[in-house]
Design a protein around this motif. Sequence first.
Motif, PDB file in Angstrom:
ATOM      1  N   TYR A 152     -14.616  -4.893 -29.197  1.00  0.00           N
ATOM      2  CA  TYR A 152     -14.357  -5.882 -28.106  1.00  0.00           C
ATOM      3  C   TYR A 152     -13.982  -7.235 -28.820  1.00  0.00           C
ATOM      4  O   TYR A 152     -14.145  -7.764 -27.780  1.00  0.00           O
ATOM      5  CB  TYR A 152     -15.622  -5.683 -27.456  1.00  0.00           C
ATOM      6  CG  TYR A 152     -15.652  -4.397 -27.057  1.00  0.00           C
ATOM      7  CD1 TYR A 152     -15.494  -3.891 -25.171  1.00  0.00           C
ATOM      8  CD2 TYR A 152     -17.300  -3.496 -27.382  1.00  0.00           C
ATOM      9  CE1 TYR A 152     -15.520  -2.734 -25.024  1.00  0.00           C
ATOM     10  CE2 TYR A 152     -18.071  -2.809 -26.915  1.00  0.00           C
ATOM     11  CZ  TYR A 152     -16.451  -1.605 -26.023  1.00  0.00           C
ATOM     12  OH  TYR A 152     -17.463  -0.892 -25.348  1.00  0.00           O
TER      13      TYR A 152
ATOM     14  N   GLN B 148      -7.657  -9.869 -27.967  1.00  0.00           N
ATOM     15  CA  GLN B 148      -9.556 -10.307 -27.423  1.00  0.00           C
ATOM     16  C   GLN B 148      -9.665 -10.727 -29.052  1.00  0.00           C
ATOM     17  O   GLN B 148     -10.792 -11.224 -29.210  1.00  0.00           O
ATOM     18  CB  GLN B 148      -9.732  -9.332 -27.930  1.00  0.00           C
ATOM     19  CG  GLN B 148      -9.775  -7.799 -29.094  1.00  0.00           C
ATOM     20  CD  GLN B 148     -10.972  -7.004 -28.358  1.00  0.00           C
ATOM     21  OE1 GLN B 148     -11.050  -6.866 -27.599  1.00  0.00           O
ATOM     22  NE2 GLN B 148     -10.428  -5.231 -29.648  1.00  0.00           N
TER      23      GLN B 148
ATOM     24  N   PRO C  43     -12.482 -11.276 -25.247  1.00  0.00           N
ATOM     25  CA  PRO C  43     -12.013 -10.033 -24.963  1.00  0.00           C
ATOM     26  C   PRO C  43     -12.261  -9.452 -23.660  1.00  0.00           C
ATOM     27  O   PRO C  43     -13.295 -10.318 -22.510  1.00  0.00           O
ATOM     28  CB  PRO C  43     -13.600  -9.403 -25.907  1.00  0.00           C
ATOM     29  CG  PRO C  43     -15.143 -10.803 -25.422  1.00  0.00           C
ATOM     30  CD  PRO C  43     -13.767 -12.072 -25.787  1.00  0.00           C
TER      31      PRO C  43
END
Length: 494
Positions: free
Chosen positions: A438, A467, A473
Amino acid sequence: MQVDDNKHIVVIGAGFAGMSAACILAKEGFKVTILEKNDQPGGRARVWEKDGFTFDMGPSWYWMPDVFENFFALFGKSPQGFYELKRLDPAYRVYFGKGDEMDVPAKMTDLEVLFESIEPGSSKGLKAFLKQAEYKYKVGMGEYVFRPSHTITEFIDWNLIRKSFSMQLLTGMSKHVRKYFTNPKLIKLLEFPVLFLGARPQDTPAMYSMMNYADLVLGTWYPMGGMNEIVKAMVSIAEGNQVDIKLNTEVLKIEVEDEKVKYIITNNGIIEADFVITGADYEHTDQKLIEEPHRNYDRKYWDSRTMSPSSLLFYIGINKKLGDIKHHNLFFDEDFEQHAEEIYTKPQWPVKPLFYVCCPSKTDSSVAPEGCENLFFLIPLAPGLEDNDELREKYFNLIVTRFESITGESIKDNIIVKRSYAMNDFKADYNSFKGNAYGLANTLAQTAFFKPAMRAKRIKNVLFTGQLTVPGPGVPPALISGQIAAKEALKYLR
């Protein structure tokens, strides 16, 4: 406006951020090429097809529908022109144990009734909590996220500073939630969206209660056909604007001369570029593709970054239909705090992990053969852990046993398709730093201008997107990151 269409922009990576930037710059009249190392576009939102099953390999939650609407509107389009969007009701189910579950309804009146049934008087607190969350969402999405965050001076705006106090940047999310609610189930429900942001709720700024507004008010949606339908829509826009998407093309080196990229070396040859936007993993680009004199950061900087979690994923096809499980299912039958600590404070494979199960075939019959179910299991993990087949199988058996016990549904003997995916795969497929899933954690010390810079400091014609840079993210932030990068590129190109 007339532009020099001889200028060639190369975008590295066909994830959401890279394609977002590419679409916008191509629409402005530039020649744009996307270089993608994998055999299909989409980045983490790729698909895996096997024996009639279609699995979304990465993102499975469609939140912040306004961000998608705004992106497609840039091209005179709407999401509905590409895919059917369905709001899930209930949005998801939370299992606290066998016979102890909570369905989160889509309608606000039903949500208030649910809160009252769990904690009498809490519907009033819910209204106040979500009113604050709405303010943060509107200010955050309207005035924060579209700033490139090159320097702190972008935020020296007295109106914005005044609003920042109301954004609760210095208050912890955990403390903020407990101001309104005392029931542990409601607290878990409201803290879960920040679990993937990269820190424990007590270490995450209360600003991120804006995620609760996205969750409970804006709703959880599903694009029929799966999340990859978003990718297909973006590819359609890209190709409609003459973007050249080169798959199976891995960038090996970015060659710099006189503080400018001159060309890019790939496994398929050399490509000249007037400007480069890299949506590949930031650390990989900075440390592996660019030679040391031109890098933004040193090794010590990257090793000190706090990353969002990695994940252990299982794509499972079973040859039977399941009863009353939902599209999205959260299993909070074990200690939330302990698992969070094992991700963020004392990184290790969790003793009793929380986990998530997605069953998109409950909503969409196209993702599984008739009479079958498509299942996606996910355990959030600390990045950088040891990853091997023995550990994967151990945790698969652990969570499937708990799934069967809690839901009363047997699946182990009905599995006809199975694939695992974890840190080693994230590294191999995406050059992911420490195998993160993430990106960079959204801690206060890594927010806005404290994130890795979007602009290359020693190369005039390079920008970073995705991200690990601003705004952060998630799929909607990635779409926005690409838009910011495109806007910044235009300042240079014009």
